[in-house]
Design a protein around this motif. Structure first.
Motif, mmCIF file in Angstrom:
data_model
loop_
_atom_site.group_PDB
_atom_site.id
_atom_site.type_symbol
_atom_site.label_atom_id
_atom_site.label_comp_id
_atom_site.label_asym_id
_atom_site.label_seq_id
_atom_site.Cartn_x
_atom_site.Cartn_y
_atom_site.Cartn_z
ATOM 1 N N HIS A 11 1.214 -1.193 -0.071
ATOM 2 C CA HIS A 11 -0.094 -0.001 -0.274
ATOM 3 C C HIS A 11 1.092 1.508 0.198
ATOM 4 C CE1 HIS A 11 0.637 -0.354 4.189
ATOM 5 N NE2 HIS A 11 0.221 0.505 4.442
ATOM 6 N N GLU A 12 -0.215 1.675 -0.684
ATOM 7 C CA GLU A 12 1.041 3.207 -0.907
ATOM 8 C C GLU A 12 0.947 4.332 0.496
ATOM 9 O OE1 GLU A 12 1.166 6.171 -4.426
ATOM 10 O OE2 GLU A 12 -0.044 4.233 -5.490
ATOM 11 N N LEU A 13 2.235 5.014 0.479
ATOM 12 C CA LEU A 13 2.452 5.791 1.588
ATOM 13 C C LEU A 13 2.932 7.173 1.214
ATOM 14 C CD1 LEU A 13 2.029 6.224 5.030
ATOM 15 C CD2 LEU A 13 4.318 6.025 4.722
ATOM 16 N N SER A 14 2.361 8.487 1.619
ATOM 17 C CA SER A 14 3.064 9.530 0.747
ATOM 18 C C SER A 14 3.570 10.734 2.611
ATOM 19 C CB SER A 14 2.287 10.922 0.374
ATOM 20 O OG SER A 14 1.304 9.959 -0.623
ATOM 21 N N LEU A 15 5.287 10.502 2.177
ATOM 22 C CA LEU A 15 5.646 11.578 3.676
ATOM 23 C C LEU A 15 5.875 12.525 2.502
ATOM 24 C CD1 LEU A 15 6.489 9.904 5.909
ATOM 25 C CD2 LEU A 15 8.851 9.225 4.393
ATOM 26 N N ALA B 63 14.422 21.270 8.585
ATOM 27 C CA ALA B 63 13.719 20.332 8.106
ATOM 28 C C ALA B 63 12.207 19.821 9.126
ATOM 29 C CB ALA B 63 14.112 18.925 7.226
ATOM 30 N N PHE B 64 10.859 19.787 8.802
ATOM 31 C CA PHE B 64 9.894 19.140 9.432
ATOM 32 C C PHE B 64 9.221 18.232 8.595
ATOM 33 C CE2 PHE B 64 10.558 23.539 11.058
ATOM 34 C CZ PHE B 64 11.560 23.275 12.258
ATOM 35 N N LEU B 65 8.980 16.370 9.367
ATOM 36 C CA LEU B 65 8.230 15.628 8.446
ATOM 37 C C LEU B 65 6.710 15.891 8.975
ATOM 38 C CD1 LEU B 65 9.475 13.936 7.416
ATOM 39 C CD2 LEU B 65 8.959 11.886 9.257
ATOM 40 N N ALA B 66 5.770 16.564 8.176
ATOM 41 C CA ALA B 66 4.398 16.578 7.954
ATOM 42 C C ALA B 66 4.057 14.942 8.083
ATOM 43 C CB ALA B 66 4.317 17.060 6.684
ATOM 44 N N PRO B 67 2.051 15.125 9.150
ATOM 45 C CA PRO B 67 1.697 14.452 8.820
ATOM 46 C C PRO B 67 2.091 12.692 7.680
ATOM 47 C CG PRO B 67 0.594 15.878 9.433
ATOM 48 C CD PRO B 67 1.769 16.656 9.412
ATOM 49 N N ALA B 68 2.093 11.738 7.823
ATOM 50 C CA ALA B 68 2.054 10.681 6.838
ATOM 51 C C ALA B 68 0.505 10.953 6.448
ATOM 52 C CB ALA B 68 2.236 9.743 7.047
ATOM 53 N N VAL B 69 0.313 10.456 5.244
ATOM 54 C CA VAL B 69 -1.064 10.522 4.205
ATOM 55 C C VAL B 69 -1.367 9.832 3.113
ATOM 56 C CG1 VAL B 69 -2.552 12.097 2.720
ATOM 57 C CG2 VAL B 69 -1.278 13.136 4.258
ATOM 58 N N GLN B 70 -2.194 8.885 3.142
ATOM 59 C CA GLN B 70 -2.146 7.673 2.683
ATOM 60 C C GLN B 70 -3.327 8.118 0.922
ATOM 61 O OE1 GLN B 70 -4.240 3.728 3.364
ATOM 62 N NE2 GLN B 70 -3.199 3.054 1.356
ATOM 63 N N ASP B 71 -2.775 8.149 -0.218
ATOM 64 C CA ASP B 71 -3.067 8.769 -1.389
ATOM 65 C C ASP B 71 -3.569 7.710 -2.179
ATOM 66 O OD1 ASP B 71 -4.316 10.211 -3.183
ATOM 67 O OD2 ASP B 71 -1.918 10.149 -4.447
ATOM 68 N N HIS B 72 -4.814 7.514 -2.639
ATOM 69 C CA HIS B 72 -5.702 6.900 -3.422
ATOM 70 C C HIS B 72 -6.305 7.207 -4.356
ATOM 71 C CE1 HIS B 72 -6.871 3.936 0.355
ATOM 72 N NE2 HIS B 72 -6.671 5.853 0.746
ATOM 73 N N LYS B 73 -4.443 6.464 -5.772
ATOM 74 C CA LYS B 73 -4.439 7.059 -7.105
ATOM 75 C C LYS B 73 -5.682 6.322 -8.076
ATOM 76 C CE LYS B 73 0.015 8.972 -7.113
ATOM 77 N NZ LYS B 73 0.644 8.207 -5.770
ATOM 78 N N PRO B 74 -5.293 4.259 -7.571
ATOM 79 C CA PRO B 74 -6.873 4.262 -9.228
ATOM 80 C C PRO B 74 -8.180 4.883 -8.695
ATOM 81 C CG PRO B 74 -5.391 2.650 -7.537
ATOM 82 C CD PRO B 74 -5.272 3.992 -7.298
ATOM 83 N N ALA B 75 -8.703 4.932 -10.114
ATOM 84 C CA ALA B 75 -9.891 5.847 -10.129
ATOM 85 C C ALA B 75 -11.046 5.334 -9.661
ATOM 86 C CB ALA B 75 -10.053 5.611 -11.931
ATOM 87 N N GLU C 22 12.128 7.688 11.186
ATOM 88 C CA GLU C 22 13.023 6.805 10.709
ATOM 89 C C GLU C 22 13.180 6.251 8.485
ATOM 90 O OE1 GLU C 22 13.712 3.520 14.000
ATOM 91 O OE2 GLU C 22 13.107 2.631 12.039
ATOM 92 N N LEU C 23 11.536 6.540 8.313
ATOM 93 C CA LEU C 23 10.946 6.616 6.789
ATOM 94 C C LEU C 23 11.907 8.391 6.526
ATOM 95 C CD1 LEU C 23 7.448 5.499 6.877
ATOM 96 C CD2 LEU C 23 9.696 3.873 6.033
ATOM 97 N N GLY C 24 11.226 9.172 7.320
ATOM 98 C CA GLY C 24 12.215 10.446 7.408
ATOM 99 C C GLY C 24 13.393 10.334 6.669
ATOM 100 N N ALA C 25 13.636 10.031 8.269
ATOM 101 C CA ALA C 25 15.419 10.117 7.296
ATOM 102 C C ALA C 25 15.917 9.261 6.634
ATOM 103 C CB ALA C 25 16.105 9.648 8.557
ATOM 104 N N THR C 26 15.434 7.589 5.932
ATOM 105 C CA THR C 26 15.840 7.215 4.990
ATOM 106 C C THR C 26 15.601 7.846 3.361
ATOM 107 O OG1 THR C 26 15.827 5.570 6.186
ATOM 108 C CG2 THR C 26 15.836 4.917 4.356
#
Ligand code: GLY
Length: 420
Positions: free
Chosen positions: A192-196, A205-217, A245-249
């Protein structure tokens, strides 16, 4: 301060709206904006780079926030900074992380950022041979035009025929112009997708809240990919340490690799991740906020976005960390024209937004709308984004769908499973 937001979609409406309620911001302008931004900002006629610089002088603009990728990739931030403007958005060389996918993949390899296996091609025959060998070995591929392709340049294929057609689309038919003369072919990864999102300045730098996008129509993640049919907050599914950790990587490493190449990053660095059973993989980088992801993010908390984006653009290192509202959930639903992402009709009357916005905790952002003889009509594939917040995801989802049901235009299409 006086802020100019460049762009005219739902992302820019969301940014203009949030800036307009920021205590540090006295007035927001939007170029060119849309009928939604006209309610919280003053719209300015479309302008080229010189024209935007002219607006900055005439209107005493303190901060320019550039929304879409195109002007960033073309160098608007570079141009304005050379004129002494304060800009939130990366310069041309750094924005190439979105505008040049072959470069971005090389950067990931160089910086040790986990990503799908890939090869870059400038020769269609070599690409076809690679695709045939990959499918013979049981792999599935994604074919990507390396250059900017208005969000349509990544073609996910499940058969060799599909991959060969995608190669032809890019390199023979040249459907994306010179953007498809170089292609990246990568292994398809599942999950599943996760937008960072990392909001970056030279001082921090600051990490904003992670959000899940739904691309398929369509519901159930079926159908062709779109720019995004909806988004939701991701709360409690990853710990703060995991997110850091995701933000750093994925964000810090990429920004550091760009800085090593002489391209320091100021602006939003958006890493599109696929959370696979083998761990997260970066699918792509974007040089801007997400659409519809930022429509979710602007609905969270009471941080002063004017102070935040201005401070980052100024390279401040003493900015307080945004609080974002860790317990607020939000669901955003894209209301699209019938037929989107393929062909669709424009100019259809829209009604009901004012009723939708009477519901508690609902805000509607305009994407593809225009005014015609005093009436609001459709003017794009994605027409509106309906957002709602709540104490739980279910509450936010229920409110968002109640609001969406009050809005009408002929052929309206939206997914019914955002946030499920
Ligand atoms: N939501 C996908 C994008 O902004 O590119």
């Amino acid at each position: 301060m006086r802020v100019l937001v460049v762009g005219g979609g739902a992302r820019e409406h969301a940014l203009a709206w949030r800036l307009s309620i920021s205590p540090s911001v006295r007035k927001v302008f939007c170029c060119p904006g849309n009928p939604g931004t006209a309610r919280c900002a003053e719209n300015l006629p479309q302008a080229d780079f010189d024209g935007i610089d002219g607006y900055c002088s005439e209107l005493g603009i303190d901060l320019v926030v550039i929304g879409p990728e195109s002007p960033l990739i073309q160098g608007l931030a570079t141009f304005l900074r050379a004129k002494g403007r304060t800009v939130y958005g990366p310069e041309k060389g750094a924005a190439a992380i979105e505008g040049n996918k072959a470069m971005a993949k090389e950067l990931m390899r160089e910086a040790g950022i986990p990503t799908a296996a890939f090869r870059t091609f400038t020769d269609a025959n070599a690409a076809r041979e690679y695709a045939a060998a990959a499918y013979a070995a049981g792999r599935k591929l994604v074919v990507k035009a390396s250059g900017e392709a208005m969000g349509k340049g990544a073609i996910v294929t499940s058969t060799l025929d599909g991959a060969l057609a995608a190669i032809d689309e890019c390199m023979v038919k040249r459907s994306f112009g010179e953007s498809g003369d170089t292609i990246v072919i990568e292994d398809k990864v599942e999950g599943h997708e996760l937008s960072l999102f990392s909001l970056r300045g030279l001082g921090g730098a600051f990490l904003a809240p992670a959000v899940q996008d739904h691309k398929p129509a369509f519901d159930g993640d079926k159908g062709p990919n779109t720019g995004g049919m909806g988004a939701r907050t991701v709360i409690g599914e990853l710990t703060q340490q995991e997110l850091d950790e995701l933000g750093a990587t994925f964000c810090d490493r990429a920004a550091e690799a760009l800085a090593m190449r002489g391209e320091p990053y100021v602006g939003t660095l958006y890493a599109g991740l696929m959370m696979t059973p083998d761990g997260p993989r970066c699918l792509e980088y974007n040089c801007r906020f997400g659409d519809p992801e930022v429509q979710v993010q602007v609905r969270l908390g009471d941080d002063d976005w004017g102070e935040l984006l201005f401070g980052l653009a100024m390279g401040r290192s003493d900015l307080p960390a945004p609080r974002w509202a860790p317990d607020t959930h939000c669901v955003a639903i894209s209301l699209a024209s019938g037929g989107y992402p393929e062909s669709y009709t424009k100019g259809l009357p829209i009604s009901g937004i004012e009723h939708a916005e009477l519901l508690d905790d609902v805000v509607v952002f305009h994407a593809g709308t225009r005014e015609e003889a005093g009436a609001l009509v459709t003017n794009g594939g994605r027409v509106l984004t309906v957002t709602a917040t709540g104490r739980t995801l279910e509450e936010a989802r229920t409110k968002a769908y109640e609001a969406a049901a009050l809005i009408r235009f002929e052929g309206i299409h939206y997914r019914t499973d955002i946030g499920l």
